[in-house]
Design a protein around this motif. Sequence first.
Motif, PDB file in Angstrom:
ATOM      1  N   MET A  26      -4.561  -1.290  -2.850  1.00 29.37           N
ATOM      2  CA  MET A  26      -4.897  -2.659  -3.261  1.00 29.37           C
ATOM      3  C   MET A  26      -6.387  -2.837  -3.513  1.00 29.37           C
ATOM      4  O   MET A  26      -6.769  -3.592  -4.395  1.00 29.37           O
ATOM      5  N   ASP A  27      -7.240  -2.165  -2.735  1.00 26.79           N
ATOM      6  CA  ASP A  27      -8.675  -2.372  -2.890  1.00 26.79           C
ATOM      7  C   ASP A  27      -9.440  -1.076  -3.197  1.00 26.79           C
ATOM      8  O   ASP A  27     -10.644  -1.007  -3.016  1.00 26.79           O
ATOM      9  N   CYS A  28      -8.740  -0.089  -3.680  1.00 22.20           N
ATOM     10  CA  CYS A  28      -9.350   1.196  -4.018  1.00 22.20           C
ATOM     11  C   CYS A  28      -9.905   1.134  -5.438  1.00 22.20           C
ATOM     12  O   CYS A  28      -9.224   0.700  -6.367  1.00 22.20           O
ATOM     13  N   SER A  29     -11.148   1.535  -5.623  1.00 21.73           N
ATOM     14  CA  SER A  29     -11.733   1.514  -6.967  1.00 21.73           C
ATOM     15  C   SER A  29     -11.376   2.767  -7.763  1.00 21.73           C
ATOM     16  O   SER A  29     -11.399   2.759  -8.983  1.00 21.73           O
ATOM     17  N   GLY A  30     -11.023   3.852  -7.067  1.00 21.17           N
ATOM     18  CA  GLY A  30     -10.626   5.098  -7.730  1.00 21.17           C
ATOM     19  C   GLY A  30      -9.117   5.258  -7.720  1.00 21.17           C
ATOM     20  O   GLY A  30      -8.371   4.315  -7.450  1.00 21.17           O
ATOM     21  N   ASN A  31      -8.671   6.462  -8.004  1.00 20.92           N
ATOM     22  CA  ASN A  31      -7.241   6.762  -8.048  1.00 20.92           C
ATOM     23  C   ASN A  31      -6.785   7.379  -6.736  1.00 20.92           C
ATOM     24  O   ASN A  31      -7.567   8.001  -6.015  1.00 20.92           O
ATOM     25  N   SER A  32      -5.497   7.225  -6.449  1.00 19.57           N
ATOM     26  CA  SER A  32      -4.894   7.789  -5.247  1.00 19.57           C
ATOM     27  C   SER A  32      -3.730   8.688  -5.633  1.00 19.57           C
ATOM     28  O   SER A  32      -3.001   8.407  -6.580  1.00 19.57           O
ATOM     29  N   VAL A  33      -3.558   9.759  -4.860  1.00 21.54           N
ATOM     30  CA  VAL A  33      -2.476  10.711  -5.073  1.00 21.54           C
ATOM     31  C   VAL A  33      -1.741  10.892  -3.755  1.00 21.54           C
ATOM     32  O   VAL A  33      -2.371  11.098  -2.716  1.00 21.54           O
ATOM     33  N   TYR A  34      -0.410  10.811  -3.811  1.00 22.49           N
ATOM     34  CA  TYR A  34       0.431  11.013  -2.624  1.00 22.49           C
ATOM     35  C   TYR A  34       1.273  12.252  -2.876  1.00 22.49           C
ATOM     36  O   TYR A  34       2.040  12.306  -3.834  1.00 22.49           O
ATOM     37  N   PHE A  51       2.391   9.789  -7.505  1.00 22.79           N
ATOM     38  CA  PHE A  51       3.253  10.523  -6.576  1.00 22.79           C
ATOM     39  C   PHE A  51       3.537  11.909  -7.139  1.00 22.79           C
ATOM     40  O   PHE A  51       3.910  12.062  -8.298  1.00 22.79           O
ATOM     41  N   ILE A  52       3.364  12.932  -6.289  1.00 21.85           N
ATOM     42  CA  ILE A  52       3.659  14.304  -6.689  1.00 21.85           C
ATOM     43  C   ILE A  52       4.575  14.924  -5.646  1.00 21.85           C
ATOM     44  O   ILE A  52       4.239  14.962  -4.460  1.00 21.85           O
ATOM     45  N   ILE A  82      -6.466  11.224  -1.302  1.00 19.93           N
ATOM     46  CA  ILE A  82      -5.317  12.126  -1.389  1.00 19.93           C
ATOM     47  C   ILE A  82      -4.564  12.026  -0.077  1.00 19.93           C
ATOM     48  O   ILE A  82      -5.150  12.167   1.003  1.00 19.93           O
ATOM     49  N   TYR A  83      -3.270  11.790  -0.183  1.00 21.62           N
ATOM     50  CA  TYR A  83      -2.381  11.693   0.977  1.00 21.62           C
ATOM     51  C   TYR A  83      -1.428  12.875   0.915  1.00 21.62           C
ATOM     52  O   TYR A  83      -0.733  13.066  -0.087  1.00 21.62           O
ATOM     53  N   ILE A  84      -1.376  13.662   1.983  1.00 16.72           N
ATOM     54  CA  ILE A  84      -0.493  14.825   2.039  1.00 16.72           C
ATOM     55  C   ILE A  84       0.483  14.587   3.183  1.00 16.72           C
ATOM     56  O   ILE A  84       0.096  14.582   4.354  1.00 16.72           O
ATOM     57  N   ASP A  85       1.740  14.390   2.838  1.00 16.16           N
ATOM     58  CA  ASP A  85       2.759  14.058   3.828  1.00 16.16           C
ATOM     59  C   ASP A  85       3.538  15.304   4.226  1.00 16.16           C
ATOM     60  O   ASP A  85       4.260  15.882   3.425  1.00 16.16           O
ATOM     61  N   GLY A  86       3.398  15.711   5.464  1.00 12.35           N
ATOM     62  CA  GLY A  86       4.149  16.846   5.984  1.00 12.35           C
ATOM     63  C   GLY A  86       3.639  18.187   5.486  1.00 12.35           C
ATOM     64  O   GLY A  86       4.380  18.937   4.863  1.00 12.35           O
ATOM     65  N   LEU A  87       2.382  18.478   5.773  1.00 14.65           N
ATOM     66  CA  LEU A  87       1.786  19.738   5.319  1.00 14.65           C
ATOM     67  C   LEU A  87       2.637  20.933   5.755  1.00 14.65           C
ATOM     68  O   LEU A  87       2.846  21.861   4.989  1.00 14.65           O
ATOM     69  N   SER A  88       3.166  20.898   6.965  1.00 13.70           N
ATOM     70  CA  SER A  88       3.965  22.014   7.462  1.00 13.70           C
ATOM     71  C   SER A  88       5.320  22.124   6.756  1.00 13.70           C
ATOM     72  O   SER A  88       5.967  23.159   6.825  1.00 13.70           O
TER      73      SER A  88
END
Length: 136
Positions: A26-34, A51-52, A82-88
């Motif tokens: 909502m308040d991020c000026s750049g891009n986000s990746v999940y 989303f990737i 960058i959000y990394i869900d469940g690296l393992s």
Amino acid sequence: MIQVFFNKRGSGKTKKLMNLANEKAMDCSGNSVYIDDDKRLILQLHRNIRFISTEDFSLMDYHGFYGFLCGIIAQDYDIENIYIDGLSNIVSGCMDEAAHLFSRLEDIQKTRSINVYISINSEELQLPEFIKKYVA
């Protein structure tokens, strides 16, 4: 900043990570990746978050995953989070092998000012020494 959510499976790490991503979108000026190992959350994330799903790629180890991240960053210089869900779940191998990945992520974070948020499942709850400084 690198922040790690480290706990056993089913402890709410994914929900925390997803909520954090949605709030920051909502308040991020750049891009986000999940980045996730499957497509379950695709409809629960804010539409501004890219989303990737890694199930479409053959990521074998932490070195390959680092190259994967570099490719994402090289494609978009405006990435802020960058959000990394469940690296393992995304890569196989013991957590000790991830030390090199975290060292390289730290370099990326410093040179590109990218925030990296990672959730890691562990049944042992024995936190590796190299991760302690990143744990939320």
